[in-house]
Design a protein around this motif. Structure first.
Motif, short mmCIF file in Angstrom:
data_model
loop_
_atom_site.label_atom_id
_atom_site.label_comp_id
_atom_site.label_asym_id
_atom_site.label_seq_id
_atom_site.Cartn_x
_atom_site.Cartn_y
_atom_site.Cartn_z
N GLU A 128 0.86 -1.19 -0.16
CA GLU A 128 -0.02 0.03 0.02
C GLU A 128 0.83 1.26 0.00
OE1 GLU A 128 -2.32 -0.91 3.55
OE2 GLU A 128 -3.95 -1.90 2.24
N ASP A 129 2.03 1.25 0.85
CA ASP A 129 3.00 2.46 0.66
C ASP A 129 3.29 2.65 -0.71
OD1 ASP A 129 2.45 2.56 3.50
OD2 ASP A 129 4.66 1.46 3.87
N LEU A 130 3.69 1.50 -1.29
CA LEU A 130 4.61 1.65 -2.70
C LEU A 130 3.31 2.29 -3.67
CD1 LEU A 130 6.45 -1.69 -3.29
CD2 LEU A 130 7.30 0.43 -3.30
N GLN A 131 2.27 1.85 -3.58
CA GLN A 131 0.91 2.06 -4.36
C GLN A 131 0.73 3.61 -4.14
OE1 GLN A 131 -2.67 0.10 -3.83
NE2 GLN A 131 -2.79 0.07 -6.34
N ALA A 132 0.94 4.20 -3.06
CA ALA A 132 0.62 5.61 -2.69
C ALA A 132 1.62 6.65 -2.97
CB ALA A 132 0.45 5.67 -1.15
N ALA A 133 2.97 6.19 -3.02
CA ALA A 133 4.21 7.08 -3.13
C ALA A 133 4.07 7.42 -4.56
CB ALA A 133 5.46 6.00 -2.77
N MET A 154 13.42 9.41 -9.12
CA MET A 154 12.91 9.47 -10.51
C MET A 154 12.19 8.17 -10.56
SD MET A 154 14.89 12.34 -12.06
CE MET A 154 14.78 11.72 -13.66
N VAL A 155 12.29 6.88 -9.70
CA VAL A 155 11.68 5.96 -9.91
C VAL A 155 10.29 5.92 -9.67
CG1 VAL A 155 11.73 3.46 -9.34
CG2 VAL A 155 13.85 4.64 -9.78
N ARG A 156 9.38 5.79 -10.40
CA ARG A 156 7.86 5.80 -10.25
C ARG A 156 6.98 4.75 -10.50
NH1 ARG A 156 9.00 10.46 -9.38
NH2 ARG A 156 9.22 12.38 -10.35
N ALA A 157 7.76 3.56 -10.91
CA ALA A 157 7.04 2.34 -11.08
C ALA A 157 8.09 1.19 -10.75
CB ALA A 157 6.52 2.20 -12.58
N VAL A 158 7.74 0.16 -10.01
CA VAL A 158 8.69 -1.04 -9.52
C VAL A 158 8.14 -2.03 -10.18
CG1 VAL A 158 9.63 0.54 -7.83
CG2 VAL A 158 7.71 -0.88 -7.22
N ARG A 159 9.00 -3.18 -10.02
CA ARG A 159 8.63 -4.51 -10.46
C ARG A 159 9.42 -5.42 -9.03
NH1 ARG A 159 11.43 -5.53 -14.76
NH2 ARG A 159 13.21 -6.53 -13.66
N ILE A 160 8.63 -6.06 -8.39
CA ILE A 160 9.09 -6.97 -7.04
C ILE A 160 9.81 -8.07 -7.83
CG2 ILE A 160 8.16 -8.23 -5.33
CD1 ILE A 160 5.67 -6.42 -5.09
N GLU A 161 10.90 -8.18 -7.04
CA GLU A 161 11.93 -9.16 -7.59
C GLU A 161 12.09 -10.34 -6.53
OE1 GLU A 161 14.49 -9.24 -10.32
OE2 GLU A 161 12.93 -8.30 -11.02
N PHE A 162 11.77 -10.00 -5.05
CA PHE A 162 11.77 -11.04 -4.30
C PHE A 162 11.12 -10.64 -2.92
CE2 PHE A 162 14.44 -12.37 -0.34
CZ PHE A 162 14.59 -13.94 -0.68
N ILE A 163 10.63 -11.57 -2.29
CA ILE A 163 10.21 -11.43 -0.83
C ILE A 163 10.37 -12.43 0.17
CG2 ILE A 163 8.06 -11.42 0.44
CD1 ILE A 163 6.45 -10.53 -2.05
N GLY A 164 11.50 -12.19 0.99
CA GLY A 164 12.00 -13.42 1.90
C GLY A 164 12.82 -12.86 2.70
N ASP A 165 14.08 -13.57 3.05
CA ASP A 165 15.23 -13.50 3.76
C ASP A 165 16.29 -13.72 2.94
OD1 ASP A 165 17.31 -12.91 5.57
OD2 ASP A 165 16.71 -14.35 7.18
N TYR A 166 17.25 -12.59 2.46
CA TYR A 166 18.34 -12.84 1.55
C TYR A 166 19.63 -12.97 2.36
CZ TYR A 166 18.28 -7.81 1.89
OH TYR A 166 18.32 -6.56 2.30
N HIS A 167 19.49 -12.80 3.71
CA HIS A 167 20.78 -12.93 4.36
C HIS A 167 21.16 -14.36 4.87
CE1 HIS A 167 19.52 -8.74 5.43
NE2 HIS A 167 20.68 -8.51 5.00
N GLY A 168 20.43 -15.45 4.38
CA GLY A 168 20.96 -16.74 4.74
C GLY A 168 19.77 -17.46 4.91
#
Length: 86
Positions: free
Chosen positions: A14-19, A72-86
């Motif tokens: 929702e934050d991404l959509q509102a920004a 300047m970035v107004r549109a994004v594509r989600i690449e990953f949801i999770g823990d990338y630290h390990g």
């Protein structure tokens, strides 16, 4: 992900959509990534979980001197949801 993680994910989406742009984000400790995730941006969810995304627009629209200008970035594509630290 659990209930807490799911609530945070919904809130961050929702934050991404509102920004108007990525630089407008304030919740979720927004931060650009480095190393093998250079060019990506992350928002904290719950525990070690992160929502990771990249710009989803032509490069000329957001590059300044070869680096991503997240204001300047107004549109994004989600690449990953999770823990990338390990």
């Amino acid at each position: 992900m659990g209930r807490a993680g799911a609530r945070k994910l919904i809130a961050r989406l929702e934050d991404l959509q509102a920004a108007a742009c990525v630089a407008d984000l304030s919740a979720g400790r927004p931060h650009p990534l480095s190393g093998n995730r250079r060019g990506q941006f992350a928002l904290d969810l719950s525990g070690g979980l992160r929502l990771v995304f990249v710009p989803d627009q032509p490069q000329a629209d957001y590059l300044t001197e070869g680096a991503i200008d997240w204001s300047m970035v107004r549109a994004v594509r989600i690449e990953f949801i999770g823990d990338y630290h390990g």
